[in-house]
Design an enzyme around this catalytic site. Structure first.
Site, PDB file in Angstrom:
ATOM      1  N   HIS B 135       5.284  -5.426  -5.524  1.00 41.90           N
ATOM      2  CA  HIS B 135       5.957  -4.192  -5.921  1.00 41.90           C
ATOM      3  C   HIS B 135       6.107  -3.345  -4.653  1.00 41.90           C
ATOM      4  O   HIS B 135       5.287  -3.455  -3.744  1.00 41.90           O
ATOM      5  CB  HIS B 135       5.063  -3.482  -6.944  1.00 41.90           C
ATOM      6  CG  HIS B 135       5.672  -2.284  -7.601  1.00 41.90           C
ATOM      7  ND1 HIS B 135       5.759  -1.058  -6.984  1.00 41.90           N
ATOM      8  CD2 HIS B 135       6.218  -2.128  -8.825  1.00 41.90           C
ATOM      9  CE1 HIS B 135       6.332  -0.190  -7.810  1.00 41.90           C
ATOM     10  NE2 HIS B 135       6.626  -0.814  -8.940  1.00 41.90           N
ATOM     11  N   ASP B 212      -3.762  -6.186  -6.393  1.00 40.96           N
ATOM     12  CA  ASP B 212      -3.019  -5.251  -7.232  1.00 40.96           C
ATOM     13  C   ASP B 212      -2.989  -5.837  -8.644  1.00 40.96           C
ATOM     14  O   ASP B 212      -2.268  -6.792  -8.909  1.00 40.96           O
ATOM     15  CB  ASP B 212      -1.601  -5.069  -6.667  1.00 40.96           C
ATOM     16  CG  ASP B 212      -0.704  -4.246  -7.591  1.00 40.96           C
ATOM     17  OD1 ASP B 212      -1.202  -3.757  -8.625  1.00 40.96           O
ATOM     18  OD2 ASP B 212       0.495  -4.110  -7.279  1.00 40.96           O
ATOM     19  N   GLN B 215      -0.343  -5.375 -13.354  1.00 44.64           N
ATOM     20  CA  GLN B 215       0.253  -6.121 -14.470  1.00 44.64           C
ATOM     21  C   GLN B 215      -0.716  -7.161 -15.016  1.00 44.64           C
ATOM     22  O   GLN B 215      -0.310  -8.059 -15.759  1.00 44.64           O
ATOM     23  CB  GLN B 215       1.535  -6.826 -14.006  1.00 44.64           C
ATOM     24  CG  GLN B 215       2.610  -5.892 -13.476  1.00 44.64           C
ATOM     25  CD  GLN B 215       3.287  -5.078 -14.566  1.00 44.64           C
ATOM     26  OE1 GLN B 215       3.229  -5.422 -15.746  1.00 44.64           O
ATOM     27  NE2 GLN B 215       3.926  -3.990 -14.194  1.00 44.64           N
ATOM     28  N   LYS B 238      -0.188   1.504 -17.879  1.00 46.13           N
ATOM     29  CA  LYS B 238       0.314   0.186 -18.251  1.00 46.13           C
ATOM     30  C   LYS B 238      -0.671  -0.538 -19.168  1.00 46.13           C
ATOM     31  O   LYS B 238      -0.401  -1.658 -19.610  1.00 46.13           O
ATOM     32  CB  LYS B 238       0.601  -0.645 -16.999  1.00 46.13           C
ATOM     33  CG  LYS B 238       1.759  -0.097 -16.160  1.00 46.13           C
ATOM     34  CD  LYS B 238       2.042  -0.983 -14.973  1.00 46.13           C
ATOM     35  CE  LYS B 238       2.849  -0.329 -13.890  1.00 46.13           C
ATOM     36  NZ  LYS B 238       4.258  -0.076 -14.206  1.00 46.13           N
ATOM     37  N   CYS B 376      11.721  -2.432  -8.709  1.00 45.72           N
ATOM     38  CA  CYS B 376      10.920  -2.055  -7.535  1.00 45.72           C
ATOM     39  C   CYS B 376      10.432  -3.279  -6.765  1.00 45.72           C
ATOM     40  O   CYS B 376       9.358  -3.257  -6.154  1.00 45.72           O
ATOM     41  CB  CYS B 376       9.734  -1.157  -7.909  1.00 45.72           C
ATOM     42  SG  CYS B 376      10.227   0.426  -8.542  1.00 45.72           S
TER      43      CYS B 376
END
Lengths: 141, 417
Positions: B135, B212, B215, B238, B376
């Protein structure tokens, strides 16, 4: 036909459709009527930057009136441009500069012209008026 | 906190279970343009269950107060609840200690914090390794420090199916690589990266690893001790929590080595004009009044996930992914981007040469929310040489019936062009 008459005509056309999808079918249909910009002019010089769909716009000045050509890589964007061009093309610069384009709101497409919508249409309307202003100033000079 | 429930069978939710879950999310009852809302934009943000909304309302109506400073009752209560939230998050990702959990405004701020703090520890010529599926939030902060301090950014390429190129990774990780910052799950392609393998390899090379997990946390069971990553970041919104919340997990010794990122109240021990000394973890990194309501809501969102069971969520979403992929593939002219054998329920696609924006606008008019564009992740679009995709990203409350609605809508759109 005056701008007001052309706007009225578009509004009446869209009043025939109750369903959103039918309205959009009509917008897609309109995209085929757009006077296209010369392929060679699809360069950064004529590009209106939007985040998602690209729009190219050019204008010419003939007998005191402004004529637009344009294109977009997204068909719905192209259809809405076609509506704007249909209403504004062939008008005098000062008429274009003063135009409110309230028909877009009346046919339920206002969301496409809000500046935060990532399709370049809001910047495109500004650019159409800038073209008109340029021609007007040239004329006065 | 209710424990996870591993005894639940590994299958999709039944219609009754699905209905129960959906009933917890008031927004799902909404109609859009007269059509029942189908919310498939969960990769951007998820909807919030009523208990999250209630927890925020309850905070403001019964114990609103600033944390960590007042001697009065309400301040103490707010502090206790917020520190309980820290423990909830600690247990959720199985961190060793609560002080390894730093509250931020989101994954973006977590990565910016790390980039800013690490920028003071690296030496000119050092390399930072990321991947081509990051991202922008895990690209730009590193580019900024590289430009300013003379570090170099290296990028692991991706294969056609959306998997990381692990052979290239082996070559890219060198003695100069001081940091590896990679996404666990791609927001655009859905790929679940083999991060354990990457972490082990990086550690053999004395490279610190940032994952990261923006998600990942809402779809997969995360155990940071087992992964052994040095840092793990994610956003609260999220995973069914409020916007403006995020987490930075770091191993205690790693966080202690890092200089603070923001200065202000709460992050100090003593302040004088000659010298300021910094507070202990986690407060060293939490300058200013935190997002108290958000943090309370985030903990409540995690209680919801724990109560539902992350394994059950994963199984339900895997079923939806299979069902969705099969139905989509049956439509002529569909191209799916991201076909890893190991992915979450995110499907990026194009239909014939129809612009993703056109598809997004028309789906919207049929009550279906998706994201269109580059998500993104412009380097991914460059990799596949496409302007963007339509992305459907699913969550715990989505159903097969909604996928059927989506597929019917696509057929209708297909006929319009």
């Amino acid at each position: 036909m005056s701008i007001a008459e052309k706007e009225k005509e578009v509004i009446e056309e869209f009043e025939l459709f109750n369903d959103w999808m039918d309205k959009y079918e009509h917008i897609i249909e309109q995209s085929r009527q757009l006077p296209l910009i010369d392929e060679l002019q699809k360069t950064d010089e004529y590009l209106v930057r939007g985040c998602q769909s690209k729009v190219w716009l050019n204008a010419t000045f003939k007998d005191g009136c402004v004529y637009f050509t344009a294109d977009s890589d997204a068909v719905i964007t192209k259809g809405i441009i076609a509506l704007l061009v249909r209403v504004l093309s062939g008008e005098k610069p000062e008429v274009i500069i003063e135009s409110q384009l309230s028909f877009i709101d009346r046919i339920g497409l206002k969301e496409h012209l809000t500046p935060n919508r990532a399709n370049g249409l809001a910047s495109m309307v500004k650019l159409m008026k800038t073209f008109a202003l340029g021609f007007k100033l040239k004329q006065q000079a | 906190m209710m424990p996870d429930t591993p005894t639940k069978p590994l299958r999709a939710f039944t219609a009754i279970e699905s209905e129960q879950i959906r009933s917890l999310f008031p927004i799902l009852g909404r109609q859009i343009y007269g059509k029942q809302l189908v919310y498939f934009d969960n990769g951007a943000t998820t909807q919030k269950p009523q208990r999250v909304l209630d927890s925020i309302q309850n905070y403001y109506t019964t114990y609103n107060s600033n944390v960590h400073r007042g001697v009065h009752f309400l301040s103490q209560q707010a502090t206790d609840v917020m520190e309980d939230a820290r423990k909830t998050i600690q247990e959720f990702i199985n961190a060793k200690q609560a002080e390894e959990i730093i509250f931020t405004s989101g994954a973006t701020e977590s990565i910016n914090l790390l980039a800013s703090s690490f920028s003071q520890l690296l030496a000119k010529g050092d390399e930072i390794l990321i991947s081509a599926m990051e991202h922008h939030a895990n690209i730009v902060p590193w580019q900024m420090i590289c430009e300013r301090y003379g570090y170099h950014l290296r990028v692991i390429p991706i294969l056609d199916n959306g998997d990381l190129d692990l052979i290239a990774f082996d070559k890219l990780i060198t003695p100069k690589t001081k940091l590896l910052s990679v996404v666990q799950v791609s927001n655009t392609l859905g790929t679940i990266n083999p991060i354990k393998q990457l972490i082990d390899k990086a550690h053999q090379n004395n490279t610190a690893v940032i994952i990261d997990g923006s998600q990942a946390v809402q779809h997969l069971k995360i155990d940071v001790q087992e992964l052994d990553c040095d840092f793990y970041v994610f956003s609260g919104h999220k995973l069914y929590g409020p916007t403006g919340t995020g987490v930075l997990y770091g191993k205690k010794n790693r966080l202690e080595q890092l200089p603070p990122y923001k200065g202000g109240g709460d992050m100090i021990k003593e302040v004088s004009f000659e010298k300021t000394t910094y507070n202990d973890l986690p407060f060293k990194f939490e300058a200013g009044t935190p997002n108290i309501e958000g943090i309370i809501g985030l903990a409540e969102a995690i209680h919801f996930i724990n109560h539902t069971g992350i394994a059950s969520i994963a199984n339900h979403e895997a079923d939806l992914l299979n069902y969705f992929t099969d139905k989509l593939r049956a439509i002529p002219g569909i191209r799916i981007f991201g076909e890893s054998s190991n992915k979450i329920a995110v499907i990026s696609f194009l239909l014939r040469d129809i612009h993703p924006y056109d598809i997004g606008v028309l789906l919207d008019k049929m009550g279906i929310a998706v994201r269109t564009g580059h998500h993104c992740t412009q380097p991914i679009m460059q990799r596949y040489q496409i302007p963007g995709t339509v992305r459907a990203s699913l969550a715990v409350y989505n159903t097969r019936a909604e996928i059927d609605v989506f597929i019917d809508a696509l057929h209708r759109i297909n006929k319009m062009f």
